[in-house]
Design a protein around this motif. Structure first.
Motif, PDB file in Angstrom:
ATOM      1  N   VAL A   1       0.836  -1.202   0.000  1.00 31.89           N
ATOM      2  CA  VAL A   1       0.000   0.000   0.000  1.00 31.89           C
ATOM      3  C   VAL A   1       0.870   1.252   0.000  1.00 31.89           C
ATOM      4  O   VAL A   1       0.644   2.190  -0.770  1.00 31.89           O
ATOM      5  N   ARG A   2       1.882   1.252   0.830  1.00 28.85           N
ATOM      6  CA  ARG A   2       2.707   2.455   0.955  1.00 28.85           C
ATOM      7  C   ARG A   2       3.596   2.687  -0.255  1.00 28.85           C
ATOM      8  O   ARG A   2       4.001   3.819  -0.522  1.00 28.85           O
TER       9      ARG A   2
ATOM     10  N   ASP B   1      -8.933   4.803  -3.849  1.00 30.30           N
ATOM     11  CA  ASP B   1      -8.480   5.620  -2.717  1.00 30.30           C
ATOM     12  C   ASP B   1      -9.148   6.990  -2.748  1.00 30.30           C
ATOM     13  O   ASP B   1      -9.654   7.482  -1.729  1.00 30.30           O
TER      14      ASP B   1
ATOM     15  N   TRP C   1      -3.738   4.200   6.055  1.00 28.82           N
ATOM     16  CA  TRP C   1      -3.597   5.311   5.103  1.00 28.82           C
ATOM     17  C   TRP C   1      -4.815   6.243   5.122  1.00 28.82           C
ATOM     18  O   TRP C   1      -4.662   7.468   5.095  1.00 28.82           O
TER      19      TRP C   1
ATOM     20  N   ARG D   1      -6.245   1.087  -6.684  1.00 28.48           N
ATOM     21  CA  ARG D   1      -6.296   2.053  -5.594  1.00 28.48           C
ATOM     22  C   ARG D   1      -5.724   3.389  -6.044  1.00 28.48           C
ATOM     23  O   ARG D   1      -6.298   4.445  -5.757  1.00 28.48           O
ATOM     24  N   ARG D   2      -4.595   3.345  -6.741  1.00 25.05           N
ATOM     25  CA  ARG D   2      -3.973   4.589  -7.223  1.00 25.05           C
ATOM     26  C   ARG D   2      -4.904   5.328  -8.181  1.00 25.05           C
ATOM     27  O   ARG D   2      -5.015   6.561  -8.144  1.00 25.05           O
TER      28      ARG D   2
ATOM     29  N   GLU E   1      -2.780  -0.882  -8.348  1.00 26.55           N
ATOM     30  CA  GLU E   1      -3.120   0.093  -9.379  1.00 26.55           C
ATOM     31  C   GLU E   1      -4.546   0.630  -9.243  1.00 26.55           C
ATOM     32  O   GLU E   1      -4.794   1.828  -9.408  1.00 26.55           O
TER      33      GLU E   1
ATOM     34  N   GLY F   1       2.447   2.117  -3.234  1.00 23.22           N
ATOM     35  CA  GLY F   1       1.526   2.395  -4.335  1.00 23.22           C
ATOM     36  C   GLY F   1       1.463   1.296  -5.369  1.00 23.22           C
ATOM     37  O   GLY F   1       1.267   1.557  -6.558  1.00 23.22           O
ATOM     38  N   GLU F   2       1.580   0.049  -4.928  1.00 27.59           N
ATOM     39  CA  GLU F   2       1.655  -1.077  -5.863  1.00 27.59           C
ATOM     40  C   GLU F   2       0.298  -1.549  -6.370  1.00 27.59           C
ATOM     41  O   GLU F   2       0.231  -2.329  -7.317  1.00 27.59           O
TER      42      GLU F   2
END
Length: 227
Positions: free
Chosen positions: A26-27, A39, A63, A34-35, A32, A29-30
């Motif tokens: 998560v930290r 999120d 997060w 979510r990115r 996709e 940004g793996e």
């Protein structure tokens, strides 16, 4: 103790084993989807309510709680996996607690908030049913529950569109992950009925879209206490 492979208990045990790689993923940004979509969707949905207080149930590595806290909101972040609650605290979440959904349903979390948010954290069967029954007592008057979960029509895949346990998968994740947690699939109709029977009234339903596939990535429910 033997735990059934498709059960609420198995979900927690699997997440305990994968807390560290999940936090890293998560930290970094793996993930996709979510990115690109989810999120922002959940953060915007919560901020649109203009809450002073939020409970983040199933907060994971923290997060969302941290992002809300940085917007001046008082956040209580709760997770049933100690390593995830600790990661949230270490990231800067001021109020991070370890508590199971069963404990919350039993009245142990003696708080109320303007918004209760569950972001991809309602994965089980009995634990989720019990938690949602307890949501009205966690909401302040005119409070809001916001749930983001996998979109049933997409998450169903090629399997029958009926409620039931599904095997988990870490496909697309790093080799650090193991023992994928199962999850309980609910149809859209079942989700709506579960909200209704939990004393909640649906006020809005959103379907965040993946800009690449033009298909819904998730579904967002916004519900208030009935009456």
């Amino acid at each position: 103790m033997n735990i059934e492979p498709l059960s609420d208990g198995k979900i927690i045990e699997a997440w305990k084993r994968n807390a560290s790689p999940w936090t890293n993923a998560v930290r970094a940004g793996e993930i996709e989807s979510r990115r690109l979509v989810t999120d922002r969707a959940i953060l915007d949905a919560v901020l649109a309510c203009r809450p002073q207080t939020v409970m983040d149930l199933g907060c994971g590595e923290g997060w969302l709680a941290l992002a809300l806290q940085q917007n001046g909101i008082e956040v209580t972040a709760v997770d049933g996996v100690p390593a995830l609650a600790l990661a949230a605290k270490q990231a800067g979440v001021i109020d991070s607690r370890v508590m199971s959904y069963e404990e919350i349903a039993g009245g142990r979390l003696k708080l109320s908030a303007d918004v209760v948010v569950c972001n991809f954290s309602l994965l089980g069967k009995e634990s989720v049913d019990g938690l949602l029954q307890a949501i009205p007592m966690l909401l302040k008057p005119d409070g809001t529950l916001i749930v983001q979960t996998l979109h049933p029509l997409v998450a169903c895949g090629d399997l029958p569109y009926v409620d039931g346990w599904r095997a988990g998968s870490w496909a697309g994740f790093s080799p650090q992950f193991s023992d994928a947690p199962p999850w309980y699939f609910r149809t859209l109709g079942t989700w709506l009925e579960l909200l209704r029977t939990s004393g909640l009234t649906l006020r809005a339903l959103q379907e965040p879209i993946d800009p690449r596939t033009r298909r819904p990535v998730s579904v967002l429910f916004r519900a208030h206490r009935t009456g």
